[in-house]
Design an enzyme around this catalytic site. Structure first.
Site, PDB file in Angstrom:
ATOM      1  CD  GLU A  78      -3.725  -5.097   2.886  1.00  0.00           C
ATOM      2  OE1 GLU A  78      -4.890  -5.722   3.826  1.00  0.00           O
ATOM      3  OE2 GLU A  78      -2.694  -5.627   3.276  1.00  0.00           O
TER       4      GLU A  78
ATOM      5  CD  GLU B 190      -3.408  -0.493   2.498  1.00  0.00           C
ATOM      6  OE1 GLU B 190      -2.860   0.240   3.576  1.00  0.00           O
ATOM      7  OE2 GLU B 190      -3.887  -2.178   1.938  1.00  0.00           O
TER       8      GLU B 190
ATOM      9  CE  LYS C 237      -3.494  -5.200  22.069  1.00  0.00           C
ATOM     10  NZ  LYS C 237      -2.403  -4.624  21.305  1.00  0.00           N
TER      11      LYS C 237
HETATM   12  C1  GAL Z   1      -4.380  -3.103   5.333  1.00  0.00           C
HETATM   13  C2  GAL Z   1      -2.836  -2.682   5.642  1.00  0.00           C
HETATM   14  C3  GAL Z   1      -2.730  -4.532   6.673  1.00  0.00           C
HETATM   15  C4  GAL Z   1      -3.108  -3.660   8.094  1.00  0.00           C
HETATM   16  C5  GAL Z   1      -4.818  -3.850   7.084  1.00  0.00           C
HETATM   17  C6  GAL Z   1      -5.813  -3.690   8.646  1.00  0.00           C
HETATM   18  O1  GAL Z   1      -3.939  -1.257   4.837  1.00  0.00           O
HETATM   19  O2  GAL Z   1      -2.422  -3.106   3.670  1.00  0.00           O
HETATM   20  O3  GAL Z   1      -1.101  -4.012   6.771  1.00  0.00           O
HETATM   21  O4  GAL Z   1      -3.389  -3.201   8.367  1.00  0.00           O
HETATM   22  O5  GAL Z   1      -4.969  -1.987   6.783  1.00  0.00           O
HETATM   23  O6  GAL Z   1      -6.725  -2.900   8.051  1.00  0.00           O
END
Ligand code: GAL
Length: 666
Positions: free
Chosen positions: A315, A155, A364
């Site tokens: 993600e 990101e 966490k």
């Molecule tokens: C994304 C990030 C992850 C984690 C996630 C939590 O933006 O790439 O590492 O932080 O958010 O929502």
């Protein structure tokens, strides 16, 4: 060759970020992870996103044994690996020994060691350290059978204002303008006595304590930093490519306004990917479920349009996110529905952040597939298993494409320029809202939409919609003219075609270079207070106009709607003009969505665009389609908790609350 391994996986990818290096002293947990992954139908994990200090705990001392055995074990268990480069987070030793690797804020204060994603992209030493670790990973794993994709950094976003970045910025400007006189001309710098006499006088803009008045400079700094970031990613790709030519690369993008022009970044990547965290169930922003679904869909279509081919949802959260003001649990059914939405929009994967919650650190309590209870007997785990089963059931859809005849022009340079523009409404411009309302209205017509930039190729589309395209690149008017001349339909809306790419106002009437194509001239623009509105009549019905009202002089265009109030009552608010073989529409204000739905339905019909489904919009039901080898897959998705019925051909399809259906039509 590059896509061979990826394509050899039959069906969608299902998995997510996995951080086993946080659990190396707990072998029983790693065993349990693999057991549960198999149970959940996980066939891929992303490793090493933030593992730099596990790879190189002190400078020059590398340890990859844990990764060797992890990759082997995953592969033995049928799980593939997307391997990340760790440049998104550096170990503390690096910041201590090389403080210049840390970013400098706009107020010229250097960051202390902290968080992540805060490197200076100009820093030679940072680039060198990244090159070394990337090459080591590529050399060691390029032939590993588990490896299917490289994931560059994480990101990537933000800017730096350190002396090295200032130097690079000046060099970038020299390259762009050639002479300081030309730069002064483009920046209109006699205003407030801002003429530069030498390149060394130029500094990056800084809110509060630095330049904010020269819009061309502000925009150029954004462009410079975007180019620098793309170059940083390009350098990482080169390091990987030194040893690994046959594995595709991606980077997980996540925000349209992350400081990088994603259209440029996409050119460096083999495949596009996106991290998506919608605020389902209203959360902190009090929008409806449908609004949230539209916003999520916008991001997904945006990512698909980056390369105009299927992409990867890199993600998402299987349960509760942790970053919002109010973090809501995903209601029963929503996890599967939102995963189906990603697939419907062209994703080849459903992946999560993250597989297992860590016990400490900032995230966490961010939802993961496996929680601190370590159990596979949870609602979340069962939901993830369900997604695994459905993805498997529909594996034949992998590789199917989305065909769109409608494109929405949502352009990084334009919204970057609008953000700095001073006039009309300075506190709340509502630009993104306007764009999204057009998009939402299009979804209600059940048509597929690509989201593109003004630099993209317009051919192949039948309808181009450019809301509030304030900034026209020099070639844009000609591109739009040709598009209409050759039979295209275009809708331009309020406050378009005002400035060139350096934010220098065009002489003449907006929309610049297109007065004859649209048959109108915009003479003035009125702004309305947040609680104010005007109204227009369109086909006998009255609709609200908010924020902005363009006052048009007609020059051949046919008025289709009129303002009903204020001193411009009776003036045209929507116009149509035939030009060449096509039609050019101008929408003079920020119209309420109900108008857009009516208007776009008329335009789409007249343009002869065939919707995915020719039925009136059923409240909260989104419809998307993908096609492959003559088969079309129709996705019906109900974003309400109530039952909805939608007619497809001869049949009514009843969708339960948060229900969905995929129809296969040969
Ligand atoms: C994304 C990030 C992850 C984690 C996630 C939590 O933006 O790439 O590492 O932080 O958010 O929502």
């Amino acid at each position: 060759m590059k896509y061979e391994k990826l394509e050899s996986i039959k069906g969608f990818l299902h998995g997510g970020d996995y951080n086993p290096d946080q659990w190396l002293d707990r072998p029983e947990i790693l065993d349990e992870d693999i057991r549960l992954m198999k149970q959940a139908g996980v066939n891929v994990v992303t490793l090493g996103v933030f593992s730099w200090s596990s790879y190189e705990p002190t400078e020059g001392v590398f340890q990859f044994d844990w990764l060797d055995s992890m990759m082997d074990r995953l592969y033995e268990n049928g799980i593939h690996v997307i391997l990340a480069t760790p440049s998104g987070g550096k170990p503390p030793w690096m910041a201590k020994k090389y403080p210049e690797t840390m970013r400098m804020r706009e107020d010229r204060v250097r960051h202390h060691y902290s968080d992540r994603e805060n490197q200076c992209n100009s820093s030679k030493i940072y680039r060198e350290k990244v090159r070394i670790i990337d090459e080591k990973l590529a050399e060691r794993y390029h032939n590993h059978p588990a490896l299917i994709m490289w994931h560059i950094s994480n990101e990537i976003y933000g800017t730096c204002h350190c002396p090295q970045c200032q130097e690079n910025f000046r060099a970038w400007l020299k390259q762009k303008y050639g002479t300081i006189e030309e730069l002064n001309r483009q920046y209109w710098s006699r205003f407030w006595s801002h003429q530069y006499s030498d390149w060394s006088e130029i500094e990056s803009p800084a809110a509060g304590i630095g330049e904010q008045a020269v819009h061309g400079l502000i925009l150029d700094y954004k462009r410079f930093y975007s180019d620098l970031t793309v170059d940083f990613i390009r350098q990482e790709i080169q390091a990987i490519r030194r040893y690994s030519r046959d594995i595709p690369v991606t980077t997980n993008t996540f925000h349209h306004d992350c400081g990088v022009n994603l259209a440029d970044l996409a050119k460096e990547l083999d495949v596009a990917s996106w991290d998506l965290y919608p605020r389902w169930h209203c959360g902190d922003d009090k929008t409806t479920e449908w609004d949230c679904a539209v916003s999520a869909s916008f991001d997904l279509d945006y990512c698909r349009s980056m390369k105009r081919q299927p992409f990867y949802l890199m993600e998402s959260v299987p349960s509760v996110p942790s970053q919002f003001a109010v973090c809501k649990l995903k209601r029963p059914g929503m996890h599967l529905l939102s995963s189906i939405q990603a697939i419907a929009s062209g994703s080849e994967s459903v992946q999560y952040f993250q597989w297992r919650k860590g016990r400490g650190g900032y995230e966490k309590f961010h939802g993961a597939v496996i929680s601190h209870n370590g159990s596979g007997e949870t609602r979340v785990f069962r939901d993830v298993c369900k997604v695994g089963r459905v993805l498997k059931e529909w594996k034949e859809i992998k590789g199917a494409v989305t065909e769109s005849k409608v494109a929405l022009v949502y352009d990084w340079e334009n919204f970057s320029a609008l953000a700095g523009q001073v006039s009309l409404k300075n506190k709340k411009k509502n630009f993104r809202e306007m764009v999204q309302e057009y998009y939402g209205a299009l979804l209600k017509q059940y048509v597929s939409v690509d989201i593109i930039s003004q630099n993209d190729d317009f051919s192949g589309y039948q309808l181009l919609i450019a809301p509030n395209l304030y900034l026209f690149r020099d070639e844009t008017p000609e591109k739009i003219r040709r598009f209409v001349e050759e039979g295209g339909n275009v809708i331009l809306s309020v406050y378009s075609g005002l400035v060139n790419e350096n934010d220098l106002a065009y002489e003449g009437y907006p929309p610049h270079g297109l007065n004859d194509v649209f048959g109108i001239r915009s003479e003035e623009v009125d702004s309305l207070c947040d609680d104010e509105y005007n109204t227009i009549t369109y086909r006998g019905k009255s609709y609200r106009v908010m924020d902005y009202c363009d006052l048009l002089q007609e020059d051949g265009a046919e008025p289709m709607a009129f303002y009903e109030r204020d001193f411009y009552k009776g003036m045209a608010a929507v116009t149509r003009h035939s030009y060449g073989r096509g039609t050019a529409y101008y929408v003079a204000g920020h119209m309420e969505e109900a108008f857009l739905v009516e208007f776009l339905s008329d335009v789409i019909r007249k343009a002869g665009i065939t919707p995915i489904l020719e039925v009136p919009y059923v409240s909260d039901v989104m419809v998307k389609e993908r096609k492959k080898n003559g088969t079309r897959y129709l996705f019906l998705m109900n974003f309400s908790m109530e039952t909805r019925t939608i007619r497809v051909g001869e049949h009514d399809h009843v969708l339960d609350g948060y229900g969905w259906e995929i129809l296969k039509q040969c």
